[in-house]
Design an enzyme around this catalytic site. Structure first.
Site, PDB file in Angstrom:
ATOM      1  N   TYR A 151       0.812  -1.217   0.000  1.00 53.68           N
ATOM      2  CA  TYR A 151       0.000   0.000   0.000  1.00 53.68           C
ATOM      3  C   TYR A 151       0.847   1.269   0.000  1.00 53.68           C
ATOM      4  O   TYR A 151       0.313   2.366  -0.138  1.00 53.68           O
ATOM      5  CB  TYR A 151      -0.923   0.014   1.233  1.00 53.68           C
ATOM      6  CG  TYR A 151      -2.183  -0.789   1.045  1.00 53.68           C
ATOM      7  CD1 TYR A 151      -2.131  -2.171   0.909  1.00 53.68           C
ATOM      8  CD2 TYR A 151      -3.429  -0.178   1.008  1.00 53.68           C
ATOM      9  CE1 TYR A 151      -3.285  -2.920   0.742  1.00 53.68           C
ATOM     10  CE2 TYR A 151      -4.594  -0.914   0.844  1.00 53.68           C
ATOM     11  CZ  TYR A 151      -4.514  -2.278   0.714  1.00 53.68           C
ATOM     12  OH  TYR A 151      -5.659  -3.011   0.543  1.00 53.68           O
ATOM     13  N   LYS A 164       3.785 -15.001   3.751  1.00 55.82           N
ATOM     14  CA  LYS A 164       4.037 -15.929   2.638  1.00 55.82           C
ATOM     15  C   LYS A 164       5.557 -16.050   2.533  1.00 55.82           C
ATOM     16  O   LYS A 164       6.165 -15.664   1.531  1.00 55.82           O
ATOM     17  CB  LYS A 164       3.395 -15.357   1.363  1.00 55.82           C
ATOM     18  CG  LYS A 164       3.436 -16.268   0.165  1.00 55.82           C
ATOM     19  CD  LYS A 164       2.435 -17.407   0.217  1.00 55.82           C
ATOM     20  CE  LYS A 164       2.631 -18.313  -0.990  1.00 55.82           C
ATOM     21  NZ  LYS A 164       1.807 -19.536  -0.942  1.00 55.82           N
ATOM     22  N   ASP A 170      -2.187 -18.398   2.303  1.00 53.89           N
ATOM     23  CA  ASP A 170      -3.153 -19.265   1.609  1.00 53.89           C
ATOM     24  C   ASP A 170      -3.708 -20.318   2.564  1.00 53.89           C
ATOM     25  O   ASP A 170      -4.915 -20.561   2.632  1.00 53.89           O
ATOM     26  CB  ASP A 170      -2.535 -19.886   0.351  1.00 53.89           C
ATOM     27  CG  ASP A 170      -1.136 -20.461   0.567  1.00 53.89           C
ATOM     28  OD1 ASP A 170      -0.557 -20.266   1.652  1.00 53.89           O
ATOM     29  OD2 ASP A 170      -0.626 -21.130  -0.359  1.00 53.89           O
ATOM     30  N   ASP A 180      -5.886  -6.976   4.418  1.00 55.34           N
ATOM     31  CA  ASP A 180      -7.061  -6.504   3.681  1.00 55.34           C
ATOM     32  C   ASP A 180      -7.869  -7.696   3.185  1.00 55.34           C
ATOM     33  O   ASP A 180      -9.090  -7.759   3.346  1.00 55.34           O
ATOM     34  CB  ASP A 180      -6.584  -5.648   2.494  1.00 55.34           C
ATOM     35  CG  ASP A 180      -7.739  -5.204   1.617  1.00 55.34           C
ATOM     36  OD1 ASP A 180      -8.743  -4.708   2.169  1.00 55.34           O
ATOM     37  OD2 ASP A 180      -7.648  -5.351   0.378  1.00 55.34           O
ATOM     38  N   ASP A 233     -11.770  -9.624   4.664  1.00 51.18           N
ATOM     39  CA  ASP A 233     -13.018  -9.801   3.913  1.00 51.18           C
ATOM     40  C   ASP A 233     -13.502 -11.243   4.051  1.00 51.18           C
ATOM     41  O   ASP A 233     -14.704 -11.498   4.185  1.00 51.18           O
ATOM     42  CB  ASP A 233     -12.832  -9.454   2.426  1.00 51.18           C
ATOM     43  CG  ASP A 233     -13.204  -8.001   2.121  1.00 51.18           C
ATOM     44  OD1 ASP A 233     -13.046  -7.143   3.010  1.00 51.18           O
ATOM     45  OD2 ASP A 233     -13.652  -7.721   0.985  1.00 51.18           O
TER      46      ASP A 233
HETATM   47  C1  IPM Z   1     -10.417  -1.687   3.473  1.00 48.55           C
HETATM   48  C2  IPM Z   1     -10.673  -1.263   2.057  1.00 48.55           C
HETATM   49  C3  IPM Z   1      -9.588  -0.275   1.652  1.00 48.55           C
HETATM   50  C4  IPM Z   1      -8.252  -0.995   1.727  1.00 48.55           C
HETATM   51  C5  IPM Z   1      -9.806   0.373   0.263  1.00 48.55           C
HETATM   52  C6  IPM Z   1     -11.144   1.071   0.169  1.00 48.55           C
HETATM   53  C7  IPM Z   1      -8.694   1.300  -0.111  1.00 48.55           C
HETATM   54  O1  IPM Z   1     -10.714  -2.363   1.220  1.00 48.55           O
HETATM   55  O2  IPM Z   1     -10.382  -0.832   4.363  1.00 48.55           O
HETATM   56  O3  IPM Z   1     -10.259  -2.896   3.708  1.00 48.55           O
HETATM   57  O4  IPM Z   1      -7.844  -1.650   0.756  1.00 48.55           O
HETATM   58  O5  IPM Z   1      -7.619  -0.904   2.760  1.00 48.55           O
HETATM   59 MG    MG Z   2     -10.673  -4.209   2.248  1.00 46.14          MG
END
Ligand code: IPM
Ligand code: MG
Length: 349
Positions: A137, A187, A219, A243, A247
């Site tokens: 990032y 990794k 993974d 990140d 999710d």
């Molecule tokens: C998160 C989001 C952000 C990230 C995006 C919107 C830049 O996916 O906060 O997880 O990648 O950090």
């Molecule tokens: Mg995210």
């Protein structure tokens, strides 16, 4: 007397899409638990986001950033809009706030909540500590020969010893408050340079703090999160891995609508920022369907960080109670049910 009332200055940055809808609910509930626990919030409204950018041509003016620095915390809704090219707001606003305010920990708890079916195995209750200022990032890289057959695009992952260490130290501190177990996710078998640094520092910090250190490749960690999540308690990982796996953790614990995060400056040299993990969800803006639980749980993380753990626990419990009763179909119904639970327990005290 008034002087005894604790007060916190909090920036309310609703941002884009459903951000205003969900943070309005969170803000109201924070005020309610504040009344109960004897503190007030001095809310400072901040208009940044897609509309502000389209109107002014600026994403994050320096003077606005200076104002944000003066507050105790930031409650953020969501950033991103189809009317603005990808990356402008994400990098220019969200990531700039994370970097410039030195919010080096992105704390993302994942817990199986009552009444919510998990898509994977039971026994899921862990916290991901995501490094939040470096890695892929950081923005290192570029494009050369654009548009030609020789075009080359690079993204470099930046990992500083200091940056890695402070993040792992925070995670180890959290592990000590929980069950003493820390898992590094990386990794190391392929990303041998960054992986080596993360592993060496993790071992040093573990030796120093007495936490039990475990390791999983990213993974495999995804597989275990579904098949055997009980092996995780505190996970520490780099920015992009964090990140992605959060999710997955969200999907396993009832979806993005329920997931909360805190972008923390653990040293408290400036405000920390709290935001639901979900995005601006332009497809459901204005439909009244946005689930405010992620924003409310993020507000709970904020209250905890501000030193109001009892008020934080009230919000967390309220979400559990509403979920245990089957959840709610609309933003307003969620808001009403959460407020009703708080009012009810108030009377019961
Ligand atoms: C998160 C989001 C952000 C990230 C995006 C919107 C830049 O996916 O906060 O997880 O990648 O950090
Ligand atoms: Mg995210």
């Amino acid at each position: 007397m008034e002087a005894d009332v604790r007060s916190y200055a909090v920036t309310h940055l609703p941002g884009d899409g459903i951000g205003p809808e969900v943070t309005a609910v969170a803000r109201d509930l924070v005020d309610r638990v504040g009344k109960r626990h004897g503190f007030t919030i001095d809310w400072r409204d901040c208009p940044l986001g897609a509309d502000y950018y389209l109107r002014t041509g600026h994403v994050l003016p320096d003077e606005v950033l200076q104002d944000l620095r003066k507050t105790d915390a930031i409650m953020l809704g969501a950033v991103g809009s189809p009317s603005v090219p990808p990356g402008v707001l994400e990098r220019g606003l969200l990531l700039r706030l994370r970097f410039d305010l030195d919010l080096y920990v992105n704390l993302r708890p994942a817990r199986q909540r009552p009444g919510v079916e998990t898509a994977g195995a039971d026994d899921l209750d862990f916290v991901v500590v995501r490094e939040n200022t470096e890695g892929l990032y950081a923005g290192a890289g570029g494009i050369a020969h654009q548009g030609s057959p020789f075009e080359v695009a690079t993204e470099e992952s930046l990992n500083t010893r200091a940056g890695v260490e402070r993040c792992i130290r925070y995670a180890a501190g959290l592990a000590r408050k929980r069950n003493g177990k820390l898992t590094l996710v990386h990794k190391t078998n392929v990303l041998v340079n960054a992986g080596s640094l993360w592993m060496r520092v993790a071992k040093e910090v573990a030796a120093d703090t007495g936490v039990q250190l475990d390791y999983a490749h990213v993974d495999a960690a995804c597989l275990y999160m579904v098949s055997d999540p009980g092996r995780f308690d505190v996970i520490v990982t780099d920015n992009l891995f964090g990140d992605i796996i959060t999710d997955l953790a969200a999907a396993l614990t009832g979806g993005l609508g329920l997931s909360a995060s805190g972008n923390l400056n653990p040293d408290k040299t400036g405000p920390s920022m709290f935001e639901p993990v979900h995005g601006s969800a332009p497809d459901i803006v204005g439909t009244g369907q946005a689930n405010p639980a992620g924003a409310v749980l993020s507000a709970a993380l904020m209250l905890d960080h501000l030193g109001e753990p009892a008020a934080a626990a009230d919000l967390d419990t309220a979400v559990d109670v509403v979920l245990a009763a089957g959840g709610q179909p609309t933003t307003q119904a969620w808001a009403d049910a959460l407020a009703a639970h708080l009012a009810h327990t108030e009377v019961a005290r």
